[in-house]
Design an enzyme around this catalytic site. Sequence first.
Site, mmCIF file in Angstrom:
data_model
loop_
_atom_site.group_PDB
_atom_site.id
_atom_site.type_symbol
_atom_site.label_atom_id
_atom_site.label_comp_id
_atom_site.label_asym_id
_atom_site.label_seq_id
_atom_site.Cartn_x
_atom_site.Cartn_y
_atom_site.Cartn_z
ATOM 1 C CB ALA A 14 -0.914 0.004 1.229
ATOM 2 C CB ILE A 17 8.272 1.739 -3.625
ATOM 3 C CG1 ILE A 17 9.304 2.730 -3.094
ATOM 4 C CG2 ILE A 17 8.892 0.810 -4.660
ATOM 5 C CD1 ILE A 17 10.522 2.086 -2.464
ATOM 6 C CG ASP A 43 1.005 -2.169 3.729
ATOM 7 O OD1 ASP A 43 1.079 -1.766 4.912
ATOM 8 O OD2 ASP A 43 1.611 -1.626 2.794
ATOM 9 N NE ARG A 93 18.004 8.727 5.285
ATOM 10 C CZ ARG A 93 18.724 9.831 5.155
ATOM 11 N NH1 ARG A 93 19.055 10.542 6.227
ATOM 12 N NH2 ARG A 93 19.134 10.229 3.980
ATOM 13 C CG ASN A 106 12.750 -0.501 8.700
ATOM 14 O OD1 ASN A 106 11.585 -0.414 9.084
ATOM 15 N ND2 ASN A 106 13.310 0.407 7.925
ATOM 16 N N GLY A 131 13.556 -2.504 1.343
ATOM 17 C CA GLY A 131 13.405 -1.701 2.566
ATOM 18 C C GLY A 131 14.771 -1.413 3.175
ATOM 19 C CG ASP A 160 22.349 3.017 -5.350
ATOM 20 O OD1 ASP A 160 22.022 4.100 -4.871
ATOM 21 O OD2 ASP A 160 22.060 1.925 -4.825
ATOM 22 C CG HIS A 188 20.719 1.542 -1.312
ATOM 23 N ND1 HIS A 188 20.722 2.280 -2.466
ATOM 24 C CD2 HIS A 188 19.649 1.989 -0.610
ATOM 25 C CE1 HIS A 188 19.706 3.125 -2.470
ATOM 26 N NE2 HIS A 188 19.041 2.975 -1.342
HETATM 27 N N1 LIG Z 1 17.056 0.149 -1.895
HETATM 28 C C1 LIG Z 1 16.605 1.229 -2.526
HETATM 29 O O1 LIG Z 1 17.153 1.605 -3.581
HETATM 30 C C2 LIG Z 1 15.446 2.017 -1.994
HETATM 31 C C3 LIG Z 1 14.983 3.109 -2.733
HETATM 32 C C4 LIG Z 1 13.880 3.831 -2.242
HETATM 33 C C5 LIG Z 1 13.285 3.461 -1.026
HETATM 34 N N2 LIG Z 1 13.780 2.398 -0.341
HETATM 35 C C6 LIG Z 1 13.157 1.950 0.910
HETATM 36 O O2 LIG Z 1 11.961 1.219 0.602
HETATM 37 C C7 LIG Z 1 11.099 1.209 1.748
HETATM 38 C C8 LIG Z 1 9.669 1.560 1.345
HETATM 39 O O3 LIG Z 1 9.607 2.868 0.838
HETATM 40 P P1 LIG Z 1 8.207 3.565 0.469
HETATM 41 O O4 LIG Z 1 8.553 4.920 0.010
HETATM 42 O O5 LIG Z 1 7.392 2.673 -0.386
HETATM 43 O O6 LIG Z 1 7.564 3.673 1.926
HETATM 44 P P2 LIG Z 1 6.025 3.863 2.321
HETATM 45 O O7 LIG Z 1 6.013 4.292 3.740
HETATM 46 O O8 LIG Z 1 5.301 4.664 1.305
HETATM 47 O O9 LIG Z 1 5.473 2.365 2.215
HETATM 48 C C9 LIG Z 1 5.934 1.356 3.046
HETATM 49 C C10 LIG Z 1 4.769 0.428 3.289
HETATM 50 O O10 LIG Z 1 5.275 -0.689 4.014
HETATM 51 C C11 LIG Z 1 4.276 -1.058 4.943
HETATM 52 N N3 LIG Z 1 4.891 -1.900 5.971
HETATM 53 C C12 LIG Z 1 5.630 -1.537 7.029
HETATM 54 N N4 LIG Z 1 5.986 -2.615 7.737
HETATM 55 C C13 LIG Z 1 5.485 -3.683 7.087
HETATM 56 C C14 LIG Z 1 5.505 -5.071 7.341
HETATM 57 N N5 LIG Z 1 6.100 -5.585 8.424
HETATM 58 N N6 LIG Z 1 4.891 -5.889 6.463
HETATM 59 C C15 LIG Z 1 4.248 -5.390 5.394
HETATM 60 N N7 LIG Z 1 4.174 -4.081 5.112
HETATM 61 C C16 LIG Z 1 4.798 -3.242 5.949
HETATM 62 C C17 LIG Z 1 3.714 0.258 5.443
HETATM 63 O O11 LIG Z 1 2.439 0.083 6.041
HETATM 64 C C18 LIG Z 1 3.652 1.046 4.134
HETATM 65 O O12 LIG Z 1 2.403 0.877 3.476
HETATM 66 C C19 LIG Z 1 11.745 2.201 2.723
HETATM 67 O O13 LIG Z 1 12.490 1.469 3.674
HETATM 68 C C20 LIG Z 1 12.669 3.026 1.832
HETATM 69 O O14 LIG Z 1 13.723 3.612 2.566
HETATM 70 C C21 LIG Z 1 14.834 1.673 -0.801
HETATM 71 O O1 LIG Z 2 16.736 7.353 2.914
HETATM 72 C C1 LIG Z 2 17.505 7.712 2.021
HETATM 73 O O2 LIG Z 2 18.482 8.436 2.203
HETATM 74 C C2 LIG Z 2 17.399 7.211 0.587
HETATM 75 C C3 LIG Z 2 16.143 6.482 0.205
HETATM 76 C C4 LIG Z 2 16.390 5.538 -0.918
HETATM 77 O O3 LIG Z 2 17.135 4.454 -0.462
HETATM 78 C C5 LIG Z 2 17.060 6.146 -2.132
HETATM 79 O O4 LIG Z 2 18.199 5.810 -2.435
HETATM 80 O O5 LIG Z 2 16.414 6.976 -2.780
#
Ligand SMILES: NC(=O)c1ccc[n+]([C@@H]2O[C@H](COP(=O)([O-])OP(=O)(O)OC[C@H]3O[C@@H](n4cnc5c(N)ncnc54)[C@H](O)[C@@H]3O)[C@@H](O)[C@H]2O)c1
Ligand SMILES: O=C(O)CC[C@H](O)C(=O)O
Length: 336
Positions: A14, A17, A43, A93, A106, A131, A160, A188
């Site tokens: 939900a 991303i 979710d 974050r 997390n 995540g 990246d 990352h």
């Molecule tokens: N590796 C990467 O390149 C990268 C890039 C962007 C974001 N991220 C990470 O991805 C994650 C999600 O980002 P987002 O912007 O979609 O966040 P968001 O807050 O919009 O969505 C996260 C969702 O996860 C749900 N959630 C939380 N704990 C959960 C669990 N135990 N089980 C199932 N669902 C759960 C929340 O209810 C929420 O709906 C963050 O940790 C963000 O930092 C990583």
């Molecule tokens: O929390 C951050 O600094 C970055 C979020 C995400 O991993 C990204 O690379 O865009």
Amino acid sequence: MAKSPMRVVVTGAAGQISYSLLALIARGDVFGRDQPVDLVMLDLPFAKDALEGVVMELQDCAFPSLKSVTATCDQTEAFTDIDVAVLVGAFPRKPGMERNDMLAKNAEIFKAQGALLNTVAKKTVKVLVVGNPANTNCLIAQKYAPTIPKENFSALTRLDQNRATAQIAAKAGVTSDKVSQITIWGNHSATQYPDAWHGKVNKDGAEVAASAAVNDDAWLKSDFITTVQKRGAAVLAARKLSSAMSAAKAIGDHLHDWIVGSEGRWVSMAITSDGNKYGVPEGLIYSFPVTCEAGVWTVVNGLEISEFSREKLTVTAEELSGEAKYAAEFLEKASA
Ligand SMILES: NC(=O)c1ccc[n+]([C@@H]2O[C@H](COP(=O)([O-])OP(=O)(O)OC[C@H]3O[C@@H](n4cnc5c(N)ncnc54)[C@H](O)[C@@H]3O)[C@@H](O)[C@H]2O)c1
Ligand SMILES: O=C(O)CC[C@H](O)C(=O)O
């Protein structure tokens, strides 16, 4: 002959991303238009209504290769017999938060989900952790899933790689499809090492070294690296939300290349460092250049690593070792 359906779970379904990602998967852009998908969306209970809304929208897209959609807040139901697990669900974050704040928030999620995958998923399941902190969350999930091969766990550094590729393309005056072999090493995070020294650019029909196409070694050693390292933070500062559209695109690229194949192209994936030939300590989830064929990645070995690059490979490995230690201590304290 028609392919059997692939059961794919996306956690955090939900969230922001997932809102971009689910359509990529359902349309067939990730696993192929001829690959039927049983899509499972997980979710937390508070997001149940939002999840139902996304289910309706997916139905309304009338995607031919989307065989079924299940929305659930039950982790066991979500992970049972799964072929591909995309672990996005975690708390992103927010401005003012540090990396260790995220780890503490997390780590428990990935411990529980690793343990559950271990008991109810297919043993062939491929797991992609998104995540944050993605590499260390992946390490945690892998640790708690000892009956699933270590090679089946990966974390996302493709965003990246795409960022680095786009920077090189802009500087060389070409489109990104003309740039190849750009590597992300390590974490990352802001210590990652975007490396263009083995990169290639196809300029006016001729393939040349990326460094020649860019013709600015000082930039390659400084601003190029810091721009990519800090891009996530820059998007967060501007949007007050972390990147989502570009993250979803990168997840699609990662899964496509891993599971369908990279056709000889190098891609960056954070994977187990065990047995690597670059002197990276074993037991980390570290980003390397790899090629993939039908779900199996192979590290691109034998690249020349300069003194400049060696130092950067070490810094990011040290950060990952520190995160792994912090996570182990944190999880031990939490279970005491
Ligand atoms: N590796 C990467 O390149 C990268 C890039 C962007 C974001 N991220 C990470 O991805 C994650 C999600 O980002 P987002 O912007 O979609 O966040 P968001 O807050 O919009 O969505 C996260 C969702 O996860 C749900 N959630 C939380 N704990 C959960 C669990 N135990 N089980 C199932 N669902 C759960 C929340 O209810 C929420 O709906 C963050 O940790 C963000 O930092 C990583
Ligand atoms: O929390 C951050 O600094 C970055 C979020 C995400 O991993 C990204 O690379 O865009």
